[in-house]
Design a protein around this motif. Structure first.
Motif, PDB file in Angstrom:
ATOM      1  N   GLU A  65      35.977  36.755  28.108  1.00  0.00           N
ATOM      2  CA  GLU A  65      35.587  35.359  27.933  1.00  0.00           C
ATOM      3  C   GLU A  65      34.336  35.039  28.761  1.00  0.00           C
ATOM      4  OE1 GLU A  65      35.386  31.393  26.867  1.00  0.00           O
ATOM      5  OE2 GLU A  65      36.560  32.991  25.936  1.00  0.00           O
ATOM      6  N   ALA A  84      41.089  39.868  29.518  1.00  0.00           N
ATOM      7  CA  ALA A  84      40.682  38.805  28.612  1.00  0.00           C
ATOM      8  C   ALA A  84      39.719  37.835  29.296  1.00  0.00           C
ATOM      9  CB  ALA A  84      41.902  38.052  28.103  1.00  0.00           C
ATOM     10  N   LEU A  85      39.917  37.593  30.577  1.00  0.00           N
ATOM     11  CA  LEU A  85      39.041  36.675  31.296  1.00  0.00           C
ATOM     12  C   LEU A  85      37.629  37.234  31.390  1.00  0.00           C
ATOM     13  CD1 LEU A  85      38.583  34.081  32.836  1.00  0.00           C
ATOM     14  CD2 LEU A  85      39.346  35.236  34.898  1.00  0.00           C
ATOM     15  N   PHE A  90      39.205  27.516  33.096  1.00  0.00           N
ATOM     16  CA  PHE A  90      39.904  28.797  33.022  1.00  0.00           C
ATOM     17  C   PHE A  90      41.240  28.787  33.756  1.00  0.00           C
ATOM     18  CE2 PHE A  90      35.365  29.887  32.683  1.00  0.00           C
ATOM     19  CZ  PHE A  90      35.384  30.516  31.447  1.00  0.00           C
ATOM     20  N   THR A 136      45.629  41.723  36.906  1.00  0.00           N
ATOM     21  CA  THR A 136      46.548  41.046  35.993  1.00  0.00           C
ATOM     22  C   THR A 136      46.031  39.627  35.788  1.00  0.00           C
ATOM     23  OG1 THR A 136      47.948  40.175  37.755  1.00  0.00           O
ATOM     24  CG2 THR A 136      48.505  42.371  36.898  1.00  0.00           C
ATOM     25  N   SER A 137      46.609  38.936  34.856  1.00  0.00           N
ATOM     26  CA  SER A 137      46.216  37.561  34.587  1.00  0.00           C
ATOM     27  C   SER A 137      46.411  36.688  35.824  1.00  0.00           C
ATOM     28  CB  SER A 137      47.041  37.011  33.422  1.00  0.00           C
ATOM     29  OG  SER A 137      46.698  35.668  33.179  1.00  0.00           O
ATOM     30  N   ASP A 138      47.519  36.876  36.536  1.00  0.00           N
ATOM     31  CA  ASP A 138      47.776  36.094  37.747  1.00  0.00           C
ATOM     32  C   ASP A 138      46.757  36.406  38.841  1.00  0.00           C
ATOM     33  OD1 ASP A 138      49.933  34.770  36.662  1.00  0.00           O
ATOM     34  OD2 ASP A 138      51.429  36.132  37.517  1.00  0.00           O
ATOM     35  N   GLU A 139      46.378  37.671  38.959  1.00  0.00           N
ATOM     36  CA  GLU A 139      45.382  38.048  39.964  1.00  0.00           C
ATOM     37  C   GLU A 139      44.014  37.451  39.627  1.00  0.00           C
ATOM     38  OE1 GLU A 139      47.035  42.364  41.553  1.00  0.00           O
ATOM     39  OE2 GLU A 139      45.975  42.281  39.640  1.00  0.00           O
ATOM     40  N   GLU A 140      43.680  37.432  38.331  1.00  0.00           N
ATOM     41  CA  GLU A 140      42.425  36.817  37.915  1.00  0.00           C
ATOM     42  C   GLU A 140      42.424  35.327  38.241  1.00  0.00           C
ATOM     43  OE1 GLU A 140      41.181  39.600  34.092  1.00  0.00           O
ATOM     44  OE2 GLU A 140      42.359  37.792  33.755  1.00  0.00           O
ATOM     45  N   LYS A 141      43.535  34.672  37.962  1.00  0.00           N
ATOM     46  CA  LYS A 141      43.636  33.240  38.259  1.00  0.00           C
ATOM     47  C   LYS A 141      43.549  32.988  39.755  1.00  0.00           C
ATOM     48  CE  LYS A 141      46.179  32.099  34.105  1.00  0.00           C
ATOM     49  NZ  LYS A 141      47.472  31.797  33.524  1.00  0.00           N
ATOM     50  N   ASP A 181      42.673  47.337  37.284  1.00  0.00           N
ATOM     51  CA  ASP A 181      42.340  46.127  36.546  1.00  0.00           C
ATOM     52  C   ASP A 181      43.271  45.009  36.994  1.00  0.00           C
ATOM     53  OD1 ASP A 181      40.356  47.386  35.169  1.00  0.00           O
ATOM     54  OD2 ASP A 181      41.532  47.703  33.335  1.00  0.00           O
TER      55      ASP A 181
END
Length: 147
Positions: free
Chosen positions: A6, A2-3, A89, A45-50, A43
């Motif tokens: 965006e 999703a990031l 973000f 995860t959301s935590d890895e992206e953050k 790919d």
């Protein structure tokens, strides 16, 4: 993912608006995320992206400090704008009072009593503040509370 979606939308908007500053920071963030995906082999995860974004934010904050020290006010403004863009973000950052209260809870729950318990407190505390508080601030507050 999703990031990345965006960021792609932000990149298209920046291209249409001919906003070179935003376009540069978006491309930089996308590159950092893609490089991390290649490094870990899947790919993110959301935590890895953050985590990647937090690293990018930290680098820019360090750059601002160096620019100020070097008297490069022309670079400070642009980098500060990048920081503001990246922060949108990430989750809201905790202030010192919130971190301090959380440290008190962790110290009480781990029965920490002195400097020798620093590692124990940090191990229990960091997962709770990851991405929401500056590690240097957390480190400083824990040291102060443990004496």
């Amino acid at each position: 993912m999703a990031l990345l979606d965006e960021l792609n939308a932000q990149m298209k908007a920046a291209m249409i608006a001919k906003d070179k500053a935003t376009l540069t920071v978006v491309r930089s963030l996308k590159s950092a995320i893609v490089n991390e995906q290649i490094k870990v082999g899947h790919d993110l995860t959301s935590d890895e992206e953050k985590s990647v974004l937090a690293t990018q934010l930290k680098q820019r904050k360090e750059s601002v400090a160096e620019f100020k020290k070097g008297g490069r006010d022309d670079l400070v403004a642009g980098t500060a704008a990048e920081i503001t863009f990246i922060e949108q973000f990430l989750p809201a950052q905790m202030d010192e009072a919130e971190v301090s209260a959380l440290i008190d809870q962790v110290i009480q729950s781990t029965h920490a009593s002195g400097k020798s318990d620093f590692g124990t407190v940090m191990k229990a505390l960091m997962p709770q503040v990851k991405g929401r508080a500056d590690g240097a601030m957390v480190n400083r507050l824990v040291k102060a509370k443990l004496g």
